[in-house]
Design a protein around this motif. Structure first.
Motif, short mmCIF file in Angstrom:
data_model
loop_
_atom_site.label_atom_id
_atom_site.label_comp_id
_atom_site.label_asym_id
_atom_site.label_seq_id
_atom_site.Cartn_x
_atom_site.Cartn_y
_atom_site.Cartn_z
N HIS A 46 0.85 -1.18 0.00
CA HIS A 46 0.00 0.00 0.00
C HIS A 46 0.90 1.25 0.00
O HIS A 46 2.09 1.16 -0.27
CB HIS A 46 -0.92 -0.01 1.22
N ASN A 47 0.30 2.39 0.31
CA ASN A 47 1.06 3.64 0.26
C ASN A 47 2.15 3.68 1.32
O ASN A 47 3.24 4.20 1.08
CB ASN A 47 0.11 4.83 0.44
N THR A 48 1.85 3.17 2.52
CA THR A 48 2.82 3.22 3.61
C THR A 48 2.91 1.86 4.29
O THR A 48 2.04 0.99 4.12
CB THR A 48 2.40 4.26 4.67
N LEU A 49 3.95 1.69 5.09
CA LEU A 49 4.14 0.43 5.82
C LEU A 49 3.00 0.21 6.81
O LEU A 49 2.53 -0.92 6.99
CB LEU A 49 5.48 0.46 6.55
N LEU A 50 2.52 1.29 7.46
CA LEU A 50 1.43 1.16 8.42
C LEU A 50 0.14 0.72 7.72
O LEU A 50 -0.65 -0.04 8.29
CB LEU A 50 1.21 2.47 9.18
N ASP A 51 -0.07 1.20 6.50
CA ASP A 51 -1.22 0.73 5.72
C ASP A 51 -1.09 -0.76 5.42
O ASP A 51 -2.08 -1.50 5.43
CB ASP A 51 -1.34 1.51 4.41
N ASP A 121 -5.05 -8.13 16.34
CA ASP A 121 -4.68 -6.72 16.42
C ASP A 121 -3.19 -6.53 16.68
O ASP A 121 -2.66 -5.43 16.45
CB ASP A 121 -5.49 -6.04 17.54
N ASP A 122 -2.50 -7.58 17.12
CA ASP A 122 -1.06 -7.47 17.33
C ASP A 122 -0.32 -7.17 16.04
O ASP A 122 0.84 -6.72 16.07
CB ASP A 122 -0.50 -8.77 17.94
N TYR A 128 1.91 -2.88 15.49
CA TYR A 128 3.30 -2.71 15.08
C TYR A 128 3.95 -1.55 15.82
O TYR A 128 5.13 -1.62 16.21
CB TYR A 128 3.38 -2.50 13.57
N LYS A 129 3.18 -0.47 16.05
CA LYS A 129 3.73 0.66 16.81
C LYS A 129 4.07 0.23 18.23
O LYS A 129 5.12 0.61 18.77
CB LYS A 129 2.71 1.81 16.82
N HIS A 131 4.85 -2.72 19.19
CA HIS A 131 6.04 -3.58 19.09
C HIS A 131 7.31 -2.74 19.01
O HIS A 131 8.30 -3.03 19.69
CB HIS A 131 5.91 -4.47 17.85
N CYS A 132 7.28 -1.69 18.20
CA CYS A 132 8.47 -0.84 18.03
C CYS A 132 8.80 -0.08 19.32
O CYS A 132 9.97 0.04 19.69
CB CYS A 132 8.25 0.13 16.88
N VAL A 133 7.76 0.44 20.00
CA VAL A 133 7.98 1.16 21.25
C VAL A 133 8.58 0.24 22.29
O VAL A 133 9.52 0.60 23.02
CB VAL A 133 6.65 1.76 21.76
N HIS A 134 8.05 -0.98 22.39
CA HIS A 134 8.58 -1.94 23.36
C HIS A 134 10.03 -2.30 23.05
O HIS A 134 10.86 -2.41 23.96
CB HIS A 134 7.72 -3.19 23.36
#
Length: 312
Positions: A46-51, A121-122, A128-129, A131-134
């Motif tokens: 998609h347009n972005t990784l988060l998408d 939802d994981d 994913y956010k 996961h990155c923060v942790h």
């Protein structure tokens, strides 16, 4: 590379993973089917990784585990393991034990991140956010440490279930499992070995490890099962089908069949019954789902018209 349980990465998955690196694919799903790890659904970028991450949860099943190969950048991947809390215990063990073989076969250098989740939802953008923060806020566990932490949580559950199941029904007394017995059961559950034989001492009310290892051919099982004492045989028939065989000679005091959670249950009084043909027949008859006859379609009666009747 082949896991002790007989599972290997299929050529189809290897080929699709190699080609995906040059395609506009952001995610490749993989699942264990029979004795191999096969490719599943894919998602386009998609347009972005988060998408990209937001498109993943809808592909996940409430109870079915899978692996997710997620492309973070060109030929830079995250290897994710999705194992729902609602999955059965043996599927949890199988996917956890097979993961290292899959990453090694596909090439560990491709995977710059490892993810694990028990909820759909994981693997969303929000997941994913988190996961990155942790990962940034705490000293990350190594891959082996993550696996050991997960194993410790579930190993006690496996032992507890088997302690409750391996009991003498007529005396209603639990047969104690010693540490070597628990360890052998765990080795079997994790796929390190494909065959464990436990003998039953009815006088001492104990369950003991008689043999722990791997057999190459089905008929080898009957060569291991004793003819003079009751025993339990735990056997991986193939990469995803586990068997529980209870053997009790007619001359012995039997402990009745015990309802342990396995795909296939068998009860014999002579190990000679455990030949390859009998095992294959038992598996095919238990795992093949019966065909349910579908009711014939009945044309609806048009409005304002009486149903047609057959003259007598």
């Amino acid at each position: 590379m082949v896991h002790q349980s007989g599972i290997h990465v299929s050529l189809a998955l290897e080929s699709q993973f190699r080609s995906t690196s040059t395609d506009s694919i952001c995610m490749l799903q993989a699942h264990i089917s029979g004795e191999s790890v096969e490719p599943g659904a894919t998602q386009s970028q998609h347009n972005t990784l988060l998408d990209d991450f937001d498109s993943i949860p809808k592909l996940l099943n409430d109870t079915t585990p899978c692996y997710l190969l997620i492309q973070l950048a060109m030929d830079k991947w995250a290897f994710a393991t999705y194992i729902s809390d609602r999955a059965n215990m043996w599927s949890k063990m199988l996917y956890a034990a097979t993961k290292a073989m899959v990453t090694q076969t596909l090439g560990k250098s491709h995977f710059i991140d490892m993810m694990f989740g028990t909820m759909q939802d994981d693997f969303s953008s929000a997941g994913y956010k988190r996961h990155c923060v942790h990962a940034e806020s705490s000293a990350p566990l190594t891959e082996q440490e993550q696996e050991l932490e997960w194993i410790r949580n579930d190993e006690s559950k496996v032992a507890e279930v088997l302690i409750m199941d391996l009991q003498c029904s007529h005396a209603r007394a639990i047969y104690p499992l010693h540490e070597d017995t628990k360890r052998a059961i765990w080795e079997f559950a994790s796929g390190t070995v494909n065959f464990v034989l436990l003998t039953i001492d009815s006088q001492k009310e104990t369950v003991n490890v008689e043999y722990e290892g791997s057999v190459q051919l089905h008929y080898e099982m009957k060569q291991r099962v004793p003819q003079n004492v009751p025993s339990y045989a735990l056997y991986w028939f193939d990469g995803s089908t586990h068997m529980f065989v209870y053997s009790c000679p007619s001359s012995s005091k039997c402990v009745h069949d015990l309802g342990v959670e396995f795909d296939i249950h068998m009860e014999v009084d002579n190990p000679e019954e455990l030949n390859a043909e009998a095992l294959e027949s038992e598996v095919s008859s238990r795992l093949v789902k019966p065909v349910v006859a579908q009711p014939k379609f009945k044309r609806p009666v048009p409005p304002n018209r009486r149903p047609r009747t057959t003259p007598s």
